[in-house]
Design an enzyme around this catalytic site. Sequence first.
Site, mmCIF file in Angstrom:
data_model
loop_
_atom_site.group_PDB
_atom_site.id
_atom_site.type_symbol
_atom_site.label_atom_id
_atom_site.label_comp_id
_atom_site.label_asym_id
_atom_site.label_seq_id
_atom_site.Cartn_x
_atom_site.Cartn_y
_atom_site.Cartn_z
ATOM 1 N N ARG A 15 60.810 -0.416 145.026
ATOM 2 C CA ARG A 15 61.732 -1.167 145.889
ATOM 3 C C ARG A 15 61.001 -2.341 146.548
ATOM 4 O O ARG A 15 59.824 -2.280 146.871
ATOM 5 C CB ARG A 15 62.291 -0.271 146.999
ATOM 6 C CG ARG A 15 63.220 0.827 146.529
ATOM 7 C CD ARG A 15 63.924 1.435 147.742
ATOM 8 N NE ARG A 15 64.680 2.628 147.382
ATOM 9 C CZ ARG A 15 64.208 3.859 147.440
ATOM 10 N NH1 ARG A 15 62.972 4.056 147.827
ATOM 11 N NH2 ARG A 15 64.955 4.881 147.095
ATOM 12 N N LYS A 22 53.638 8.067 148.488
ATOM 13 C CA LYS A 22 53.816 6.615 148.507
ATOM 14 C C LYS A 22 52.543 5.872 148.135
ATOM 15 O O LYS A 22 52.242 4.806 148.661
ATOM 16 C CB LYS A 22 54.334 6.136 149.866
ATOM 17 C CG LYS A 22 55.548 6.875 150.388
ATOM 18 C CD LYS A 22 56.684 6.943 149.367
ATOM 19 C CE LYS A 22 57.240 5.571 149.016
ATOM 20 N NZ LYS A 22 58.322 5.671 147.984
ATOM 21 N N THR A 23 51.780 6.439 147.198
ATOM 22 C CA THR A 23 50.564 5.756 146.742
ATOM 23 C C THR A 23 50.564 5.511 145.237
ATOM 24 O O THR A 23 49.579 4.991 144.701
ATOM 25 C CB THR A 23 49.316 6.576 147.095
ATOM 26 O OG1 THR A 23 49.393 7.854 146.457
ATOM 27 C CG2 THR A 23 49.168 6.735 148.596
#
Length: 889
Positions: free
Chosen positions: A842, A621-622
């Site tokens: 998102r 998630k980076t």
Amino acid sequence: MLGCVTRLRRLVRLLPLQTSLLLLFLFCTVSVFISAYFLYGVKRELEPSGGGVSGAEGASADSDDPRVTPSRLLPLRGVSGGPGVDPGGARTDPVVLVFVESQYSQLGQEIVAILESGRFRYRTEISPGKGDMPTLTDKERGRFTLVIYENILKYVNLDAWNRELLDKYCVEYGVGIIGFFKANENSLLSAQLKGFPLFLHSNLGLKDCTVNPKSPLLFITRSGQPLPGPLPGDDWTVFQSNHSTYEPVLLAKTQSAESVASMGQNAALLPSVVQDLGLHDGIQRVLFGNNLVFWLHKLVFVDAVAFLTGKRLSLSLERYILVDIDDIFVGKEGTRMKVPDVKALLETQRELRTHVPNFTFNLGFSGKFFHAGSDEEDLGDDLLLSYVKEFWWFPHMWSHMQPHLFHNQSVLAEQMLLNKKFAMEHGIPTNMGYAVAPHHSGVYPVHIQLYDAWKKVWGIKVTSTEEYPHLKPARFRRGFIHSGISVLPRQTCGLFTHTIFYKDYPGSPNELDKLINGGELFLTVLLNPISIFMTHLSNYGNDRLGLYTFKSLVMFVQTWTNLKMQTLPPVQLAQKYFSLFPSERDPLWQDPCEDKRHKDIWSKEKTCDRFPKLLIIGPQKTGTTALYLFLGMHPDLTSNYPSKETFEEIQFFNGHNYHRGIDWYMEYFPLPSNTSSDYYFEKSANYFDSEVAAQRAAALLPKAKIITILINPADRAYSWYQHQRAHDDPVALKYSFHDVITAGHDAPVKLRVLQNRCLVPGWYAIHLERWLNYYHSSQLLVLDGQMLKTEPASVMDKIQKFLSLANIINYHKILAFDPKKGFWCQLLEGGKTKCLGKSKGRRYPDMDTESQAFLREYYRDHNIELSKLLYRMGQPLPSWLREELVHTR
């Protein structure tokens, strides 16, 4: 009372100066005598009986010699427990602190080699002259359980501050000291060791060494008859003391008729190793009057380590040995066993069983070469098969071919079936579950076709090799388990296919005897609980060096040690091995091209050019997927093939895929072209915070470049939580983000798991340090995740420079911002864009203020440590980190 004091003052004033000085002198003299009485009179009455190393009278080391009567020991503190185990009550870590003269000093390397052979943890330091001691404690716990000085004078001559610091630590934590004194041409012939009631007499030649049978130090070492003959060198030091704290461990005579003058004319036995029982200053020590060249010093050194650590750093007395005889029926004519040789083999086995219960030679056969010798040798083959039930048997390849040359498993299986058919026709057992490949081919590096064929044809459960992880140094050989087969370390014993005649042994027959009698072969047994020795058929014909070697070895071990030698069949031996060393079950795959021997026994169809040169390690998630896409746009960079299970990620180094082996890993990359521009890379975002990925990656890809992307750890945690909600994780759907990150230790297990996956990857400094333990900082690039999101072209310029790519691409021309998606995408012809899937980018609600405040405080120290680490690495601070550091002030 007040009047008396006044009159005394007047009297003192009336005394002349000379009289006052005389009275002061008398007072000091009386004080000295009183102190001497208490120090040397009362104190000696309080000490236990039994003489120290006086050397005043010559006597043999028997029970009547007062010099070998063990005194009461000062009890060791906090060192109870089994061998190699750190018991809960111990106050020190099971680590040895070794002070060496230099990084390359011979004695220092020998000390370290023994510690490594015993699998004992250690730390080396250059002996400080006036420098500071390393940190000895961590909070209330000692960091070292033993201190070793390569040169004891460096300890004796420490400055007062460091000496007091070290001695206080040793007394407080019950830590002992081992020291060596190696005389040189500048050493005084006789001198007192500064600060100790101990005299040293140096530059002596010694002979006829004896072990003190009553030394409390002895564990593995057995006392017995003197070792006749001169000790190596003429630079020995012996010790002399009347203090009861010193007990001799080894004693010897001088080679010359002249004795050490100050030790008296009758000092026939002189202590060359002494044990300080700690009665002088509360610290137990063992002092050696030479280095470790003398084999008996190595043996006593092992016992000294065990004793001074309360057996925490000690092996048991059990030793398991297995003697493999490879190449049965394979030898050339003139090198094979004849009838007398076979009879001698059986007779020697029976003799050895009186010392090693159930000792059995393990015979490895290749049936194709049966009856391929002279008539006499063929009769030897027949006699050997008539004794088939007397020995253990294991299969080689039928034609003695190297398995890595067979790329088809069915062809390998056919060869094995021929050998199995031969075995069944001649009554050779086929259920031993053990096999050895010729030249260890295909075992390591792993040739999976061999493993599969072994299991299919023979039901093999155990093999052995000398190649894992490398042939040399031998002390690092280890075992592992792969594809259901246990691989045990195999040892050489100084015998090879060409060592047939004793008189022709390389170097001279004396070299073989030295290997056996205290040399490398003896040390192999001493320092390894389990030893599988490789020998060859040719070692049992002609001069029968194999029989000579192991008969001599067993007798030597029994003469000088208390070791209990045993044997087990290979399958049971493997079970024993991995019960002793369970951490070795998992292999650590090395780069086969970094070792010439490995490359020679690796399939020619395989190439290390197929390994990636770049790893994108995360964290999750980076923005790692976006970077993966951008790198794939470069014509010289090639990503891995996608996985059916994990999509663009292979996830090799951190999970179960690792046990599938490097052949499986290479299949995810294309065969390299003939151009030099091939640059493979892979991205697995969960490598970053894995506890095992860094070590595994560095072992296989030591020259790889590493890229990590860091964003604000609070944002990363929140993004992971939202990611789980989007994938309908019931825990993430049930609990709010604040509930997840603030959950206590008593929270449900699944909630704690989600909490860890949110928070732990954000411990950036801790995880980066782990990677820096295995990769140089110049191999690692830390990217600002915020900049990758807003200025990806600039970041890609930085990456191309980091990778030293010859072909530089202008990413400003091939990237475009997609306002609908909200991030940068690949620009196609006609102005269209190719973006990541709908699962990327998102939008979700902003994080609540309470969670923001909690995470800012939670990551405060982690971010500070990260800033320090990046500064040491010479890398700029990400923009988000600079902002966070402002808030911490």
